[in-house]
Scaffold this motif. Structure first.
Motif, PDB file in Angstrom:
ATOM      1  N   GLU A  22      62.011  36.070  18.747  1.00 20.20           N
ATOM      2  CA  GLU A  22      61.317  35.767  20.003  1.00 20.20           C
ATOM      3  C   GLU A  22      62.158  36.238  21.184  1.00 20.20           C
ATOM      4  O   GLU A  22      63.391  36.132  21.158  1.00 20.20           O
ATOM      5  N   GLU A  23      61.505  36.754  22.228  1.00 15.25           N
ATOM      6  CA  GLU A  23      62.215  37.210  23.425  1.00 15.25           C
ATOM      7  C   GLU A  23      61.443  36.808  24.666  1.00 15.25           C
ATOM      8  O   GLU A  23      60.230  36.975  24.727  1.00 15.25           O
ATOM      9  N   TRP A  24      62.185  36.268  25.651  1.00 18.94           N
ATOM     10  CA  TRP A  24      61.601  35.961  26.955  1.00 18.94           C
ATOM     11  C   TRP A  24      62.276  36.864  27.983  1.00 18.94           C
ATOM     12  O   TRP A  24      63.505  36.927  28.050  1.00 18.94           O
ATOM     13  N   ASN A  25      61.494  37.508  28.819  1.00 24.15           N
ATOM     14  CA  ASN A  25      62.032  38.327  29.906  1.00 24.15           C
ATOM     15  C   ASN A  25      61.689  37.691  31.245  1.00 24.15           C
ATOM     16  O   ASN A  25      60.528  37.333  31.476  1.00 24.15           O
ATOM     17  N   ALA A  26      62.687  37.541  32.110  1.00 26.09           N
ATOM     18  CA  ALA A  26      62.431  36.981  33.439  1.00 26.09           C
ATOM     19  C   ALA A  26      61.705  38.018  34.285  1.00 26.09           C
ATOM     20  O   ALA A  26      62.144  39.165  34.389  1.00 26.09           O
ATOM     21  N   SER A  27      60.592  37.618  34.862  1.00 27.74           N
ATOM     22  CA  SER A  27      59.794  38.552  35.670  1.00 27.74           C
ATOM     23  C   SER A  27      59.993  38.363  37.167  1.00 27.74           C
ATOM     24  O   SER A  27      59.664  39.259  37.959  1.00 27.74           O
ATOM     25  N   SER A  28      60.546  37.221  37.569  1.00 27.00           N
ATOM     26  CA  SER A  28      60.776  36.971  38.994  1.00 27.00           C
ATOM     27  C   SER A  28      61.794  35.850  39.153  1.00 27.00           C
ATOM     28  O   SER A  28      62.144  35.162  38.195  1.00 27.00           O
ATOM     29  N   GLY A  29      62.255  35.689  40.386  1.00 26.16           N
ATOM     30  CA  GLY A  29      63.233  34.649  40.681  1.00 26.16           C
ATOM     31  C   GLY A  29      64.457  35.221  41.361  1.00 26.16           C
ATOM     32  O   GLY A  29      64.527  36.420  41.660  1.00 26.16           O
ATOM     33  N   THR A  30      65.419  34.363  41.602  1.00 23.81           N
ATOM     34  CA  THR A  30      66.647  34.745  42.303  1.00 23.81           C
ATOM     35  C   THR A  30      67.861  34.256  41.535  1.00 23.81           C
ATOM     36  O   THR A  30      67.866  33.148  40.990  1.00 23.81           O
ATOM     37  N   ILE A  31      68.893  35.098  41.495  1.00 22.96           N
ATOM     38  CA  ILE A  31      70.181  34.705  40.924  1.00 22.96           C
ATOM     39  C   ILE A  31      71.094  34.342  42.087  1.00 22.96           C
ATOM     40  O   ILE A  31      71.364  35.172  42.950  1.00 22.96           O
ATOM     41  N   GLN A  32      71.535  33.091  42.134  1.00 23.15           N
ATOM     42  CA  GLN A  32      72.452  32.641  43.181  1.00 23.15           C
ATOM     43  C   GLN A  32      73.864  32.551  42.606  1.00 23.15           C
ATOM     44  O   GLN A  32      74.072  31.958  41.548  1.00 23.15           O
ATOM     45  N   ILE A  33      74.831  33.133  43.326  1.00 20.51           N
ATOM     46  CA  ILE A  33      76.214  33.166  42.863  1.00 20.51           C
ATOM     47  C   ILE A  33      77.133  32.596  43.942  1.00 20.51           C
ATOM     48  O   ILE A  33      77.166  33.098  45.064  1.00 20.51           O
ATOM     49  N   THR A  34      77.849  31.555  43.584  1.00 24.24           N
ATOM     50  CA  THR A  34      78.824  30.944  44.488  1.00 24.24           C
ATOM     51  C   THR A  34      80.214  31.192  43.921  1.00 24.24           C
ATOM     52  O   THR A  34      80.497  30.821  42.778  1.00 24.24           O
ATOM     53  N   SER A  35      81.068  31.832  44.697  1.00 21.83           N
ATOM     54  CA  SER A  35      82.392  32.197  44.187  1.00 21.83           C
ATOM     55  C   SER A  35      83.502  31.411  44.869  1.00 21.83           C
ATOM     56  O   SER A  35      83.371  30.977  46.017  1.00 21.83           O
ATOM     57  N   ALA A  36      84.591  31.238  44.135  1.00 21.13           N
ATOM     58  CA  ALA A  36      85.774  30.550  44.666  1.00 21.13           C
ATOM     59  C   ALA A  36      87.011  31.174  44.049  1.00 21.13           C
ATOM     60  O   ALA A  36      86.992  31.639  42.903  1.00 21.13           O
ATOM     61  N   ALA A  37      88.097  31.206  44.816  1.00 19.88           N
ATOM     62  CA  ALA A  37      89.348  31.787  44.327  1.00 19.88           C
ATOM     63  C   ALA A  37      90.018  30.847  43.335  1.00 19.88           C
ATOM     64  O   ALA A  37      89.997  29.625  43.497  1.00 19.88           O
ATOM     65  N   ILE A  38      90.609  31.445  42.302  1.00 17.57           N
ATOM     66  CA  ILE A  38      91.445  30.703  41.358  1.00 17.57           C
ATOM     67  C   ILE A  38      92.891  30.963  41.765  1.00 17.57           C
ATOM     68  O   ILE A  38      93.314  32.116  41.884  1.00 17.57           O
ATOM     69  N   LYS A  39      93.654  29.900  41.991  1.00 17.44           N
ATOM     70  CA  LYS A  39      95.014  30.061  42.499  1.00 17.44           C
ATOM     71  C   LYS A  39      96.041  29.428  41.568  1.00 17.44           C
ATOM     72  O   LYS A  39      95.780  28.408  40.942  1.00 17.44           O
ATOM     73  N   SER A  40      97.211  30.074  41.518  1.00 18.74           N
ATOM     74  CA  SER A  40      98.366  29.470  40.862  1.00 18.74           C
ATOM     75  C   SER A  40      99.283  28.942  41.957  1.00 18.74           C
ATOM     76  O   SER A  40      99.324  29.495  43.056  1.00 18.74           O
ATOM     77  N   THR A  41     100.023  27.883  41.650  1.00 27.82           N
ATOM     78  CA  THR A  41     100.907  27.271  42.643  1.00 27.82           C
ATOM     79  C   THR A  41     102.337  27.204  42.127  1.00 27.82           C
ATOM     80  O   THR A  41     102.580  26.789  40.987  1.00 27.82           O
TER      81      THR A  41
END
Length: 318
Positions: free
Chosen positions: A109-128
């Protein structure tokens, strides 16, 4: 009581018949880690016999943090695809990443997305560094959510107002900061720039009142100034080797090109962003030791700290 039961039964019947007897299938990948194909721009999740993946350009995942409440938004289309697949056996990366995927297990079985929005929220990964409280950015994490996504299933469309795909992480190369302790003053005419070069790296300090901050007089207490629009500190990374001549040219040379620039955030009196200069004698000349106290460097929405006390270098004058 019987009347209430009849009403509930009627509501259930109406719901079951709505949208042409469409059935709502549940897909849940919330406990599964996001992975990426090494040779193509596909990120995916695998759970037993199920596969959920996004085909999206790698350039979408910028090396920067997003502003709160302002995620990156990508429209689902022929370039940015979301697909769900179900197989008749356990699947792995071999069913999505190779140019020719494994023939087994079989896709059922396969479902294909035909519409919508991809929301991406990014943040830095830090070493201390716990010794001097300095930080470095080691990568970025991207929280991915589908909004108002419609999957076209064999039995008809299925819509999710919000579908959480999960967190995808990348790594970035460390900034070398491969400078030695001795710095120089620019040879450009009327230029109060102190600099340190190391291959393609440049660390520069432009001071407005050079004569006062670097006076040829031994200090008992350090002279200080704040990072500001007049006293600017910047770290630059170029595509090739840099020399003083690059900055002294009347027109900025076409090569090497600037690839990154981090500028220091303005200082706060007795708190942060402090330039400190201590002067001692050295033979017939003077040695000026430059330290940076609690200085933070920023590029667009990302930043990192040089720590409580960073040695910029020593400047020798006659």
């Amino acid at each position: 009581m019987k009347r209430i039961l009849r009403i509930l039964s009627l509501l259930l019947f109406i719901t079951a018949c709505d949208d042409g007897n469409l059935t709502v299938d549940v897909i849940d990948f919330s406990e599964v880690a996001v992975q990426k194909c090494s040779d193509k721009d596909v990120i995916y999740k695998v759970k037993d016999a199920e596969l959920l993946f996004i085909e999206i350009p790698a350039s979408t995942f910028i090396n920067d943090a997003t502003v709160e409440g302002e995620p990156i938004e990508v429209t689902i289309n022929s370039t940015n695809k979301v697909t769900y697949r179900k197989y008749d056996g356990t699947v792995s990366s071999a069913n999505i990443c190779p140019t020719v995927p494994n023939a087994t297990p079989n896709l059922i079985e396969e479902w294909n997305a035909s519409s919508g929005t991809i929301q991406i929220t990014s943040a830095a990964i830090k070493s201390t560094n716990t010794v001097d409280n300095s930080t470095r950015i080691t990568g970025y994490t991207y929280n991915i959510v589908f909004k108002n996504i419609t999957f076209q299933k064999p039995t008809g469309p299925q819509v999710y107002e919000t579908f959480i795909f999960g967190n995808y992480a990348t790594t970035v190369s460390d900034l070398d900061f491969g400078f030695n302790e001795e710095v120089d003053k620019s040879t450009c005419i009327s230029d109060n720039r102190i600099f340190d070069f190391s291959g393609s790296e440049v660390f520069t300090l432009d001071v407005a009142d050079y004569a006062t901050l670097f006076a040829n007089e031994v200090t008992t207490t350090p002279r200080t100034a704040l990072i500001s629009s007049s006293n600017k500190l910047s770290y630059r990374l170029y595509s090739g080797i840099i020399t003083n001549d690059y900055f002294c040219a009347a027109t900025i040379p076409a090569t090497p090109t600037l690839t990154q620039q981090w500028n220091a955030i303005d200082g706060i009196e007795a708190t942060s962003g402090i330039i400190e200069v201590s002067t001692t004698t050295l033979g017939a000349g003077f040695q000026h030791t430059i330290r940076l106290k609690k200085v933070t460097l920023k590029k667009e929405n990302s930043d990192f700290s040089l720590g409580d006390d960073y040695l910029f270098g020593t400047l020798i004058t006659n």
